[in-house]
Write a protein that holds these residues in place. Structure first.
Motif, mmCIF file in Angstrom:
data_model
loop_
_atom_site.group_PDB
_atom_site.id
_atom_site.type_symbol
_atom_site.label_atom_id
_atom_site.label_comp_id
_atom_site.label_asym_id
_atom_site.label_seq_id
_atom_site.Cartn_x
_atom_site.Cartn_y
_atom_site.Cartn_z
ATOM 1 N N LEU A 32 0.827 -1.203 0.000
ATOM 2 C CA LEU A 32 0.000 0.000 0.000
ATOM 3 C C LEU A 32 0.865 1.258 0.000
ATOM 4 C CD1 LEU A 32 -2.931 -0.987 2.393
ATOM 5 C CD2 LEU A 32 -2.839 -1.095 -0.120
ATOM 6 N N THR A 33 2.013 1.199 0.648
ATOM 7 C CA THR A 33 2.945 2.329 0.616
ATOM 8 C C THR A 33 3.403 2.567 -0.819
ATOM 9 O OG1 THR A 33 3.677 1.915 2.883
ATOM 10 C CG2 THR A 33 5.141 3.215 1.484
ATOM 11 N N ALA A 34 3.757 1.494 -1.510
ATOM 12 C CA ALA A 34 4.175 1.621 -2.918
ATOM 13 C C ALA A 34 3.017 2.100 -3.789
ATOM 14 C CB ALA A 34 4.703 0.280 -3.428
ATOM 15 N N ALA A 35 1.827 1.564 -3.567
ATOM 16 C CA ALA A 35 0.663 1.929 -4.388
ATOM 17 C C ALA A 35 0.227 3.370 -4.160
ATOM 18 C CB ALA A 35 -0.496 0.980 -4.113
ATOM 19 N N GLY A 36 0.608 3.949 -3.026
ATOM 20 C CA GLY A 36 0.278 5.342 -2.764
ATOM 21 C C GLY A 36 0.899 6.286 -3.775
ATOM 22 N N THR A 37 2.066 5.921 -4.289
ATOM 23 C CA THR A 37 2.727 6.754 -5.306
ATOM 24 C C THR A 37 2.690 6.114 -6.688
ATOM 25 O OG1 THR A 37 4.878 5.788 -4.787
ATOM 26 C CG2 THR A 37 4.279 7.823 -3.635
ATOM 27 N N THR A 38 2.568 4.796 -6.724
ATOM 28 C CA THR A 38 2.528 4.054 -7.992
ATOM 29 C C THR A 38 1.387 3.048 -7.917
ATOM 30 O OG1 THR A 38 4.938 4.254 -8.095
ATOM 31 C CG2 THR A 38 3.922 2.692 -9.608
ATOM 32 N N PRO A 39 0.167 3.461 -8.265
ATOM 33 C CA PRO A 39 -0.987 2.566 -8.147
ATOM 34 C C PRO A 39 -0.815 1.216 -8.851
ATOM 35 C CG PRO A 39 -1.725 4.791 -8.557
ATOM 36 C CD PRO A 39 -0.224 4.797 -8.723
ATOM 37 N N ALA A 40 0.016 1.164 -9.869
ATOM 38 C CA ALA A 40 0.238 -0.098 -10.584
ATOM 39 C C ALA A 40 0.860 -1.172 -9.700
ATOM 40 C CB ALA A 40 1.118 0.142 -11.808
ATOM 41 N N ALA A 41 1.362 -0.795 -8.525
ATOM 42 C CA ALA A 41 1.921 -1.778 -7.603
ATOM 43 C C ALA A 41 0.884 -2.829 -7.213
ATOM 44 C CB ALA A 41 2.464 -1.078 -6.350
ATOM 45 N N LEU A 42 -0.386 -2.489 -7.328
ATOM 46 C CA LEU A 42 -1.458 -3.429 -6.987
ATOM 47 C C LEU A 42 -1.911 -4.277 -8.176
ATOM 48 C CD1 LEU A 42 -3.740 -1.235 -4.689
ATOM 49 C CD2 LEU A 42 -2.339 -3.191 -4.024
ATOM 50 N N PHE A 43 -1.337 -4.064 -9.347
ATOM 51 C CA PHE A 43 -1.835 -4.706 -10.566
ATOM 52 C C PHE A 43 -1.948 -6.220 -10.448
ATOM 53 C CE2 PHE A 43 -1.226 -6.640 -14.759
ATOM 54 C CZ PHE A 43 -2.389 -6.192 -15.371
ATOM 55 N N GLY A 44 -0.978 -6.873 -9.898
ATOM 56 C CA GLY A 44 -0.998 -8.331 -9.807
ATOM 57 C C GLY A 44 -2.151 -8.873 -8.986
ATOM 58 N N PHE A 45 -2.739 -8.038 -8.145
ATOM 59 C CA PHE A 45 -3.820 -8.456 -7.258
ATOM 60 C C PHE A 45 -5.193 -8.054 -7.781
ATOM 61 C CE2 PHE A 45 0.141 -7.819 -5.063
ATOM 62 C CZ PHE A 45 0.331 -9.071 -4.507
ATOM 63 N N LEU A 46 -5.217 -7.426 -8.949
ATOM 64 C CA LEU A 46 -6.444 -6.990 -9.592
ATOM 65 C C LEU A 46 -7.246 -8.203 -10.050
ATOM 66 C CD1 LEU A 46 -8.150 -4.665 -10.898
ATOM 67 C CD2 LEU A 46 -6.713 -4.957 -12.924
ATOM 68 N N GLU A 47 -8.522 -8.256 -9.674
ATOM 69 C CA GLU A 47 -9.400 -9.324 -10.139
ATOM 70 C C GLU A 47 -9.907 -8.958 -11.534
ATOM 71 O OE1 GLU A 47 -11.157 -11.383 -6.154
ATOM 72 O OE2 GLU A 47 -12.333 -9.738 -6.991
ATOM 73 N N LEU A 48 -9.760 -9.889 -12.455
ATOM 74 C CA LEU A 48 -10.148 -9.658 -13.844
ATOM 75 C C LEU A 48 -11.508 -10.273 -14.124
ATOM 76 C CD1 LEU A 48 -6.671 -10.489 -15.335
ATOM 77 C CD2 LEU A 48 -7.643 -8.219 -14.970
ATOM 78 N N PRO A 49 -12.223 -9.724 -15.075
ATOM 79 C CA PRO A 49 -13.535 -10.288 -15.404
ATOM 80 C C PRO A 49 -13.394 -11.760 -15.785
ATOM 81 C CG PRO A 49 -13.096 -8.298 -16.693
ATOM 82 C CD PRO A 49 -11.850 -8.624 -15.951
ATOM 83 N N GLY A 50 -14.364 -12.556 -15.346
ATOM 84 C CA GLY A 50 -14.288 -13.985 -15.637
ATOM 85 C C GLY A 50 -15.630 -14.547 -16.027
ATOM 86 N N GLY A 104 -17.829 -17.827 -10.971
ATOM 87 C CA GLY A 104 -16.904 -18.309 -9.958
ATOM 88 C C GLY A 104 -15.974 -17.193 -9.486
ATOM 89 N N MET A 105 -14.909 -17.572 -8.834
ATOM 90 C CA MET A 105 -13.935 -16.611 -8.326
ATOM 91 C C MET A 105 -13.118 -16.067 -9.484
ATOM 92 S SD MET A 105 -12.652 -14.997 -5.719
ATOM 93 C CE MET A 105 -13.372 -15.868 -4.360
ATOM 94 N N PRO A 106 -13.098 -14.748 -9.676
ATOM 95 C CA PRO A 106 -12.303 -14.194 -10.778
ATOM 96 C C PRO A 106 -10.812 -14.421 -10.549
ATOM 97 C CG PRO A 106 -13.261 -12.444 -9.448
ATOM 98 C CD PRO A 106 -13.774 -13.736 -8.901
ATOM 99 N N MET A 107 -10.084 -14.551 -11.632
ATOM 100 C CA MET A 107 -8.628 -14.688 -11.564
ATOM 101 C C MET A 107 -8.030 -13.308 -11.293
ATOM 102 S SD MET A 107 -7.888 -17.921 -12.545
ATOM 103 C CE MET A 107 -6.325 -18.008 -13.376
ATOM 104 N N THR A 108 -6.869 -13.298 -10.656
ATOM 105 C CA THR A 108 -6.136 -12.049 -10.523
ATOM 106 C C THR A 108 -5.135 -11.974 -11.678
ATOM 107 O OG1 THR A 108 -4.398 -12.976 -9.123
ATOM 108 C CG2 THR A 108 -6.326 -12.022 -8.004
#
Length: 156
Positions: free
Chosen positions: A105-123, A126-130
């Protein structure tokens, strides 16, 4: 070389996993996350936490599992309490999760893309993939509006 829970950071923690979960929820809410939901589950002897939340109009997910123990049934006395290694690894997992999410979250505060790997994608139900759960080809197929140069860069 295997690295066991007993040999890694936070092994001696006395902080209960529920306290760690509470700290994570507070951090996410201060960050601006909404719809924060924590789930704890166990199946076939495997234990896990899933933390889902919304941020900036997108859904994200973290998943944490305890580290493998060298001697899962061994009983330790930590902070005056006796716990099996397997139970202590859940305490440890909570502290690892707190540190990981705080740094992310510290990294994402200045670079929001730091959370990209944890983004849930449309599926498809069932449980969406990250994003991190897909290989580059699958990921680029789900994001057709990316430029061709970006796709080439990811495949390189």
């Amino acid at each position: 070389m295997s690295r066991y829970a007993e040999d890694l950071n936070y092994w001696q923690t006395t902080v209960h996993p529920a306290v760690s979960q509470g700290e994570i929820v507070e951090m996410l809410e201060r960050f601006g996350a909404t719809a924060v939901n924590t789930m704890t589950g166990q199946t076939e002897g495997k234990y896990a936490w899933m933390i889902r939340f919304m941020w900036d109009g997108k859904s994200y997910r973290f998943l944490f599992t305890p580290l493998e123990c060298h001697n899962p049934g061994k009983v330790y006395s930590i902070g005056g309490k006796r716990r099996s290694a397997e139970e202590q690894s859940r305490y440890q997992m909570g502290r690892i999760a707190v540190g990981f999410i705080k740094a992310l979250l510290t990294a994402a505060g200045t670079t929001p893309a730091a959370l990209f790997g944890f983004l849930e994608l449309p599926g498809n139900g069932g449980m969406p993939m990250t994003a991190a759960e897909l290989d580059v080809n699958d990921l680029t197929a789900m994001l057709p509006d990316w430029s061709k140069s970006t796709v080439k860069l990811l495949n390189a």
